[in-house]
Enzyme design. Structure first.
Site, PDB file in Angstrom:
ATOM      1  N   TYR A  55      -6.620  31.933   5.711  1.00  0.00           N
ATOM      2  CA  TYR A  55      -5.357  32.315   6.371  1.00  0.00           C
ATOM      3  C   TYR A  55      -5.014  33.727   5.947  1.00  0.00           C
ATOM      4  CZ  TYR A  55      -3.279  28.637   9.145  1.00  0.00           C
ATOM      5  OH  TYR A  55      -2.996  27.783  10.170  1.00  0.00           O
ATOM      6  N   GLU A  57      -2.140  35.834   7.562  1.00  0.00           N
ATOM      7  CA  GLU A  57      -1.036  36.391   8.350  1.00  0.00           C
ATOM      8  C   GLU A  57      -0.682  37.784   7.842  1.00  0.00           C
ATOM      9  OE1 GLU A  57      -0.922  33.176   7.314  1.00  0.00           O
ATOM     10  OE2 GLU A  57       0.330  31.971   8.685  1.00  0.00           O
ATOM     11  N   ASP A 201      -5.743  46.692  31.912  1.00  0.00           N
ATOM     12  CA  ASP A 201      -6.446  45.492  31.428  1.00  0.00           C
ATOM     13  C   ASP A 201      -7.917  45.660  31.780  1.00  0.00           C
ATOM     14  OD1 ASP A 201      -7.639  43.050  31.079  1.00  0.00           O
ATOM     15  OD2 ASP A 201      -5.975  41.883  31.894  1.00  0.00           O
ATOM     16  N   THR A 227     -10.567  41.563  26.615  1.00  0.00           N
ATOM     17  CA  THR A 227     -11.207  40.474  25.890  1.00  0.00           C
ATOM     18  C   THR A 227     -12.437  41.088  25.218  1.00  0.00           C
ATOM     19  OG1 THR A 227     -12.378  39.925  27.911  1.00  0.00           O
ATOM     20  CG2 THR A 227     -10.482  38.567  27.359  1.00  0.00           C
ATOM     21  N   LYS A 230     -16.759  39.614  27.295  1.00  0.00           N
ATOM     22  CA  LYS A 230     -17.343  39.785  28.638  1.00  0.00           C
ATOM     23  C   LYS A 230     -18.444  40.850  28.541  1.00  0.00           C
ATOM     24  CE  LYS A 230     -13.315  37.981  31.023  1.00  0.00           C
ATOM     25  NZ  LYS A 230     -11.994  38.107  30.387  1.00  0.00           N
ATOM     26  N   ARG A 236     -15.562  35.146  21.810  1.00  0.00           N
ATOM     27  CA  ARG A 236     -14.387  34.889  22.652  1.00  0.00           C
ATOM     28  C   ARG A 236     -13.142  35.369  21.913  1.00  0.00           C
ATOM     29  NH1 ARG A 236     -14.086  32.372  27.203  1.00  0.00           N
ATOM     30  NH2 ARG A 236     -16.335  32.466  27.109  1.00  0.00           N
TER      31      ARG A 236
END
Ligand code: DSN
Length: 433
Positions: A55, A57, A201, A227, A230, A236
C-alpha cells in the site's frame, strides 16, 4: 525457459485451466481489436511481482505508510520515462485505467454541471467523452461535436463555430474509433480562442504520438490522458500528463499539476497499483528503445494494407480508410445494417476477433450496430506484415459475404489456424503451459 505457472498449475487447477484456455484462444486466433495488444514477458513479470503486496497512498517521498522506499524509486522511474517518451512537463502514473484518468481531469478542472465538448460516441468518441449513460454526460453538460456527414472527417471550422456558440469550459480531443489523423494543434487553437481547457485523450494512439508517427499533443495540450495497454503495449492502466501551470488560475493555491494529482489521490483513488506501475515503467523503457518506433510505423503500414485489401474486396470503410492503427467497416452497403453483432460472432468462430462498433450517424443501435472496428497493434507485435494483412483482409471479406454459411466459416478457420502456427505467441516462454 521461464515458468511463471509452475505453482498455480498445482495450487489452483481450476483457474489455471482457464488461463491456459485463454492463452490457446490468443495463440490460435487473430486479435484485431484495436485497443488490445500483446505485452512482453518483462511486463508480465513486473505485473506478477511482489509490488502487488504494497500500500502506498500518496506520491513518491510523501506516502502515508512506511516501507515505500523501493516503490518510490520505481514510481520515480516510471514518471521520468513517461516524461521523456512524450515530452511531458508533469506525469501522474497512478490512474487505474483510462476512465478514472478522464474522471480525475473532470474533477480537477470542472464543477458539476459545467459545459464541455467531446466527440460523439457513434463517430468514434468514448463513453467518458460525454455519453449520457456515463458520469461525464450525467454529471456535466456535454455538447457533442460530430464528424461531417459526407466525409466522416472532423471539420475544424465547424467545431470552432460550435465552440464559439457553446462556450465550453473544456474540449476533449481524442478517439476510440476515428480512423484518420487528428489535428490536435487545431483543437488547441480552438480552445485558446474560446477560453477552454484542452484535454486530449490519446489512449488509442499513445504509441504513435510518442514516436512521431502521429502528431503528439502532449507538449502543448493542457492535459493529455492515456491508457497504457493499447499501442503503448504496457499493462492495463492509465496515466495523466499535463502542464504545470494552470493557464486560467496562474496565482491559485494549486497549479495544474497539483490539481490533477490531488484529483487522483485523494480525490478519486486510494492506494496505487504498484505492481501495475512497475509494469508501466518497464513498458515505457521498452518504448524508449529504437525498435519501438519501427513497431509503430509497421502498425500503420499494416493498417493501410488491411484497409486496402478490404476496400479492394468491395467493403466500405468509415472516412474512406485509415491513417492510424484502426479502421471501421461499414456493413450498410452490404445490406447488413444493424448486423455487426452477427458478423462479429461469425468472425469469432473463424478465429478472427474484432468488435462490433457504431458508425457515424448510426442507423442501428449500440448493441446492434452497423460497423466492425479492426486494428493492427496486436498482430503487428506478433510479427505480421503487409502480406499477412492481405490474407486476413481476404478472410474477413469472405466471412462478411457468407456469415451464415458454416462451410465458409470452417474454411476460413483452417486458413487462420495455419497463419497463426507460423507466428507462435511467446515462443521462448512456457508461460501458461
Ligand atoms: N474499451 C476501449 C476501446 O476498446 O476502445 C476504450 O475504453
Amino acid at each position: 525457459m521461464h515458468d511463471m505457472m509452475a505453482s498455480i498449475n498445482k495450487t489452483d487447477p481450476e483457474i489455471y485451466s482457464l488461463i491456459r484456455k485463454e492463452r490457446e484462444r490468443l495463440s490460435n486466433g487473430i486479435e484485431l481489436i484495436p485497443s488490445e495488444n500483446v505485452v512482453s514477458i518483462a511486463v508480465l513479470q513486473a505485473m506478477g511481482s511482489v509490488f502487488t503486496n504494497k500500500y502506498s497512498e500518496g506520491y513518491p517521498h510523501k506516502r502515508y505508510y512506511g516501507g515505500n522506499e523501493f516503490v518510490d524509486s520505481m514510481e520515480d522511474i516510471a514518471i521520468e520515462r513517461a516524461k521523456k517518451l512524450f515530452g511531458a512537463e508533469h506525469v501522474n502514473v497512478q490512474p487505474y485505467s483510462g476512465s478514472p484518468a478522464n474522471q480525475a481531469v473532470f474533477f480537477a478542472l470542472l464543477k458539476l454541471g459545467d459545459t464541455f465538448m467531446g466527440l460523439d460516441l457513434n463517430a468514434g468518441g468514448h463513453l467518458t467523452h460525454g455519453s449520457t449513460v456515463n458520469f461525464s454526460g450525467r454529471q456535466y453538460n456535454c455538447i457533442a461535436y460530430n464528424v461531417d456527414k459526407e466525409t466522416e472527417l472532423l471539420d475544424y471550422d465547424e467545431i470552432r463555430k460550435q465552440a464559439k456558440e457553446v462556450k465550453p469550459k473544456l474540449i476533449i480531443s481524442g478517439l476510440t474509433a476515428y480512423p484518420r489523423k487528428i489535428d490536435f494543434k487545431a483543437f488547441q487553437e480552438i480552445c485558446d480562442e474560446v477560453n477552454a481547457y484542452h484535454m486530449s485523450d490519446i489512449a488509442h494512439i499513445a504509441g504513435l504520438c510518442a514516436t512521431g508517427v502521429h502528431q503528439n499533443p502532449v507538449p502543448f495540450a493542457d492535459v493529455a490522458t492515456t491508457t497504457t495497454h493499447k499501442t503503448l503495449r504496457g499493462p492495463r492502466g492509465g496515466m495523466i500528463m499535463c502542464k504545470i501551470e494552470d493557464k486560467f488560475d496562474k496565482n491559485g493555491k494549486k497549479n495544474l499539476a497539483q490539481k490533477i494529482d490531488s484529483a487522483i489521490f485523494p480525490g478519486l483513488q486510494g492506494g496505487p497499483h504498484d505492481h501495475v506501475n512497475a509494469a508501466k515503467a518497464v513498458a515505457f523503457g521498452e518504448a524508449l528503445k529504437p525498435g519501438y518506433k519501427d513497431y509503430c510505423r509497421q502498425i500503420v503500414k499494416n493498417a493501410k494494407a488491411l484497409a486496402g485489401t478490404l476496400m479492394d474486396k468491395g467493403l466500405e470503410l468509415v472516412a474512406g480508410g485509415t491513417d492510424n492503427h484502426l479502421m471501421v467497416i461499414k456493413l450498410v452497403n452490404k445490406g447488413l445494417t444493424g448486423k455487426g453483432k452477427e458478423v462479429q460472432n461469425a468472425l469469432d468462430e473463424a478465429g478472427i476477433t474484432v468488435n462490433k462498433n457504431t458508425i457515424p450517424y448510426e442507423p442501428g443501435s449500440p448493441f446492434n450496430p452497423s460497423g466492425l472496428r479492426l486494428g493492427t497493434p496486436a498482430v503487428t507485435t506478433r510479427g505480421f506484415k503487409e502480406s499477412e494483412m492481405k490474407v486476413i483482409g481476404e478472410s474477413i471479406a469472405k466471412i462478411i459475404d457468407g456469415y451464415t454459411d458454416k462451410k465458409t466459416i470452417e474454411n476460413v478457420k483452417k486458413d487462420i489456424l495455419e497463419l497463426c502456427r507460423q507466428f507462435p505467441l511467446y515462443p521462448d516462454f512456457t508461460v501458461l503451459e
